[in-house]
Structure formats: structure tokens, C-alpha cells
Motif scaffolding. Structure first.
Motif, short mmCIF file in Angstrom:
data_model
loop_
_atom_site.label_atom_id
_atom_site.label_comp_id
_atom_site.label_asym_id
_atom_site.label_seq_id
_atom_site.Cartn_x
_atom_site.Cartn_y
_atom_site.Cartn_z
N MET A 291 64.47 51.19 42.08
CA MET A 291 63.22 51.26 42.19
C MET A 291 63.07 52.33 43.44
O MET A 291 62.92 52.11 44.54
N GLU A 292 62.92 53.60 43.04
CA GLU A 292 62.88 54.69 43.99
C GLU A 292 61.87 55.69 43.83
O GLU A 292 61.89 56.76 44.57
N ALA A 293 60.62 55.26 43.52
CA ALA A 293 59.43 56.16 42.93
C ALA A 293 58.38 55.79 44.05
O ALA A 293 57.42 56.74 44.11
N GLU A 294 58.48 54.92 45.07
CA GLU A 294 57.34 54.65 45.67
C GLU A 294 57.40 55.54 46.97
O GLU A 294 58.42 55.98 47.59
N PRO A 295 56.13 55.99 47.35
CA PRO A 295 56.19 56.86 48.71
C PRO A 295 56.79 56.02 49.89
O PRO A 295 56.78 55.01 50.04
N SER A 296 57.29 56.92 50.74
CA SER A 296 57.89 56.39 52.09
C SER A 296 56.82 56.03 53.11
O SER A 296 57.04 55.34 53.96
N VAL A 297 55.67 56.44 52.72
CA VAL A 297 54.26 56.06 53.67
C VAL A 297 53.19 55.17 52.78
O VAL A 297 53.09 55.76 51.69
N HIS A 298 52.87 54.35 53.35
CA HIS A 298 51.85 53.35 52.81
C HIS A 298 50.31 53.71 52.96
O HIS A 298 50.20 53.83 54.43
N VAL A 299 49.63 54.12 52.13
CA VAL A 299 48.12 54.51 52.22
C VAL A 299 47.31 53.73 51.70
O VAL A 299 47.38 53.31 50.51
N TRP A 300 46.29 53.15 52.81
CA TRP A 300 45.31 52.21 52.03
C TRP A 300 43.95 53.19 52.10
O TRP A 300 43.66 53.72 53.02
N ILE A 301 43.53 53.25 50.79
CA ILE A 301 42.28 53.97 50.79
C ILE A 301 41.05 52.97 50.97
O ILE A 301 40.76 52.22 49.91
N ALA B 88 52.15 57.07 35.80
CA ALA B 88 52.72 57.75 36.56
C ALA B 88 54.06 57.36 37.03
O ALA B 88 54.61 57.98 38.05
N HIS B 89 54.63 56.38 36.36
CA HIS B 89 55.92 55.83 36.58
C HIS B 89 56.25 55.29 37.93
O HIS B 89 57.15 55.49 38.79
N ARG B 90 55.16 54.80 38.56
CA ARG B 90 55.26 53.98 39.78
C ARG B 90 56.08 52.64 39.66
O ARG B 90 56.26 52.21 38.66
N ASN B 91 56.76 52.21 40.88
CA ASN B 91 57.58 51.09 40.57
C ASN B 91 56.67 50.04 40.85
O ASN B 91 56.99 48.68 40.54
N ARG B 92 55.45 49.90 41.59
CA ARG B 92 54.59 48.93 41.93
C ARG B 92 53.13 49.33 41.51
O ARG B 92 52.66 50.61 41.55
N ILE B 93 52.26 48.17 41.36
CA ILE B 93 50.90 48.57 41.09
C ILE B 93 50.16 48.30 42.35
O ILE B 93 50.27 47.46 43.37
N PRO B 94 49.37 49.34 42.67
CA PRO B 94 48.82 49.18 44.05
C PRO B 94 47.76 47.94 44.21
O PRO B 94 47.39 47.45 43.13
#
Length: 255
Positions: free
Chosen positions: A70-80, A140-146
Motif C-alpha cells: 500500500m504505497e499510493a497514499e501521499p506523504s502529507v495528510h491534507v484536510w479540506i 484514482a487507485h488510492r489505498n484509502r478512502i478519505p
């Protein structure tokens, strides 16, 4: 290869079971057959290539062929944090924000929010928003759902600023603080181990009031401008998120 997020309890040691809308999509839209390979993720700690072995009207069973990293998630977490916009603009923010890499969406109401939020419709609206986030994460082939929070009040949003490493407020009257310089400074000192978390607050169609900007600054938010041009509220969210991802080296630049 089509990707699906499934509940952890449907993810066995050697096989998976897909049900509901996922099973319908596989059979009716994808026209899949036994042997067809898919990617399944529990959105937490497991992701695998699976091959369909059996199908009924309600379920699709598949065996695990290969475990994936599971390597597709960004290194920074952004909350909108998005002040509720008119019409279906929130759906656009969630869909495109998920594709770009947002970790969490926080709808909120502020002084100039035009939408009159109906608490009776909250569950139905949240269900639709979460479905949009799920489908966008799969595409988008994310590893997690926001994560998608229930709508917050302005005061609740101000308190959330203390839970992140950097809280930003997009304010069109702020032209002295460089958004780029602030991001570079913050990410250069990024803490080790846990992902660096940034909250970016976007105002409604009429923007934030001067009083709200002052309240936010007192609560620890840093007011930033996205340039000399006035952006639509849904555009501002995407521009800010993309800028953060670029600064974090998630788009081939930055660190």
C-alpha cells in the motif's frame, strides 16, 4: 485492473467476498466472468489482486492471487474544510479532491454560507458524498478512502485547527504572507514518523468576513492567498490541495 474497497470482514486470509453495489458493478457493468482479476482493498492494511471464482446474483467470490504493497497514499495528510457551497459543488470538491489526494473532507457553515443545511437530510447526503469518495478513490487507485466528517459549525472548525500541524485559511485579502514560502518552511521541518497534517479552510461563494479571518487567526490559523485572481470556492479547494501536493513532492516536484 478494476479496484474495489470492501469491508475488512469480507477480506479473508485466502479469499474475498464482494457484495451489494460492488457485486452488481462487477457483473452488470464490467461483465466479468470467473477468472477475471480485480484489485481489492480493505482501506486499512490489506490490498490484493484477486481472481473471481464464483458469482451469484448478490455476491462475487474471489481467491487472493497476490498481496500488494500500500504505497499510493501521499506523504502529507491534507484536510479540506469546505464551507458548504451551492448546488452540487461539494460533490465536485469531494470527487476531485479525492483524486488529487485529500485525506479528509470537513464541510462547515460560516457567515456567508448560502446553503441552509437541513439536519434531516444529513444522513442521506453523507451517504452520497461517501459513495462519491469511494468511487473516486477506486478510480484514482488510492489505498484509502478519505474520511468525510459531518458538517461542522464555524466554532467547531476553529477548534479543529489545534488538531493539525498547520492550519491555513484561504483569504483573498491576504497578500503579504506567501503560501509557497509557508508550505516550504512547514514541510522542510516535517516531523519524522507520523504524516504531516495540514488543514486548509475554504470559504463560501462570498468568502470569509474580516471578523471570521480575525477569529481564525486568533485560533492559530494562518491566512494565505492563492494569488491576485478571485477563484470560485470549488476551484480554490483544488488549487490549494494541488499546491500542497506539489510542495510535498507528490507531483514530481518539491522535496
Amino acid at each position: 485492473m478494476q479496484r474495489y474497497f470492501i469491508p475488512t470482514e469480507q477480506f479473508g486470509q485466502h479469499s474475498v467476498v464482494l457484495a451489494g453495489d460492488d457485486a452488481y458493478h462487477i457483473q452488470r457493468v464490467m461483465r466479468a466472468e470467473p477468472g477475471t482479476k480485480l484489485i481489492c482493498s480493505n482501506g486499512i492494511d490489506r490490498e490484493a489482486v484477486v481472481a473471481i471464482t464464483h458469482m451469484t446474483k448478490q455476491t462475487v467470490e474471489a481467491e487472493i492471487v497476490e498481496e500488494l504493497p500500500m504505497e499510493a497514499e501521499p506523504s502529507v495528510h491534507v484536510w479540506i474544510a469546505q464551507s458548504l457551497p451551492k448546488a452540487d459543488k461539494m460533490e465536485l470538491v469531494i470527487q476531485k479532491g479525492t483524486e488529487i489526494g485529500a485525506a479528509r473532507f470537513i464541510p462547515f457553515t460560516s457567515e456567508r454560507t448560502v446553503v441552509q443545511y437541513d439536519h434531516k437530510k444529513e444522513i442521506k447526503r453523507l451517504e452520497r458524498w461517501r459513495k462519491i469518495a469511494k468511487e473516486a478513490a477506486e478510480q484514482a487507485h488510492r489505498n484509502r478512502i478519505p474520511e468525510l466528517s459531518s458538517p461542522s459549525s464555524w466554532k467547531e472548525l476553529l477548534r479543529l485547527g489545534s488538531q493539525v500541524d498547520l492550519a491555513l485559511l484561504c483569504y483573498e485579502k491576504q497578500h503579504t504572507l506567501s503560501f509557497r514560502a509557508l508550505l516550504e518552511q512547514a514541510l522542510a521541518g516535517e516531523k519524522g514518523g507520523e504524516p504531516y497534517t495540514i488543514l486548509i479552510a475554504i470559504g463560501p461563494e462570498g468568502g470569509f468576513t474580516p471578523a471570521e479571518a480575525a477569529e481564525a487567526e486568533q485560533a492559530g490559523y494562518r491566512p494565505v492567498s492563492l494569488g491576485r485572481r478571485i477563484l470560485r470556492t470549488e476551484t480554490a479547494a483544488m488549487v490549494a490541495l494541488s499546491a500542497i501536493m506539489y510542495a510535498a513532492g507528490e507531483m514530481g516536484g518539491g522535496n
